[in-house]
Design an enzyme around this catalytic site. Structure first.
Site: not given
Length: 244
Positions: A9, A11-12, A61, A139, A152, A154, A156, A185
């Site tokens: 991950g 690319s950004r 992935v 997170s 999200y 769960a 993380k 962020i």
């Protein structure tokens, strides 16, 4: 001789910031991307122009076959000294009852399964060398849970459990496994939030602002480097004190 890192991950956002930070510290960098080919190639070119060895590698992935092929391609650069599992997706804030099966599986597939598949593929190489560092990305919602962020949160939280289990499993092989848990962020993932929302979250943060990708990236490099040689199984909150 430089060390080698694979960043998924990359690319950004946080992943791209990590690529720049690792490169600046003398690492050779394998940049993984899934859909953002142009961004990844541009970043690899940017790093190369700065004298940093970098290669952009495509791979989803959440697909175990592609994750294994990605690790194999990265290892062609040289044995991996570090793996940073940064690939992630999120949903708009919504109730659990509004979350579809497809949405749930997509978040789990990338954010949790993708970490498992990538680490599983890299595991034998690390064990053969009896060294290395793995950095996962959770997170603050993986630590505390977030309202209307069930999938999200769960996924993380699962990353944290996987990290701690692997730290115990791989410790005897001298391989460290740690996790960073970012707070709010300034990335595209939070692009759906209004400026008023971001300002409010900044005010809720003890340091009085939201964080930057570069601040998370520096924590990743620390955990991957020998500067943290006696640290494993830890979750480092990069959240400005949001979760205390």
């Amino acid at each position: 001789m430089g060390k080698n890192v694979l960043i998924t991950g990359a690319s950004r956002g946080i992943g791209a910031a990590a690529a720049r930070e690792f490169g600046a510290q003398g690492w050779r960098v394998a940049l993984n991307y899934c859909r953002s080919r142009d961004r990844a190639l541009a970043l690899a070119a940017e790093l190369a122009s700065a004298g940093i060895e970098a290669v952009a590698l495509e791979g989803d992935v959440s697909d175990p076959v592609q994750a294994a092929a990605l690790v194999e391609a990265a290892e062609a650069m040289g044995p991996l000294d570090a793996l940073v599992c940064c690939a992630g997706v999120a949903l708009p804030q919504q109730l659990l009852t509004d979350t579809t099966d497809q949405q749930w599986r997509r978040v789990m597939g990338v954010d949790l399964d993708g970490v498992f598949y990538t680490i599983r593929a890299a595991y034998p190489g690390f064990v053969r060398r009896q060294r290395g560092s793995i950095v996962t990305v959770s997170s603050m919602w993986g630590v505390t849970g977030g309202s209307c962020e069930a999938a999200y949160s769960a996924a993380k939280a699962g990353v944290i459990g996987l990290t701690r289990a692997l730290a115990k499993e791989l410790g005897p092989s001298h391989i460290r496994v740690n996790c960073v848990a970012p707070g709010v962020i300034d990335t595209e993932m939070n692009g759906h939030l209004s400026q008023a929302d971001l300002d409010a979250l900044g005010e809720e943060t003890p340091l009085g602002r939201i964080g930057t990708p570069e601040e998370v990236a520096r924590a990743m490099v620390f955990l991957a480097s020998e500067a943290s040689s006696f640290i494993t199984g830890q979750v480092l909150g990069v959240d400005g004190g949001f979760v205390i």
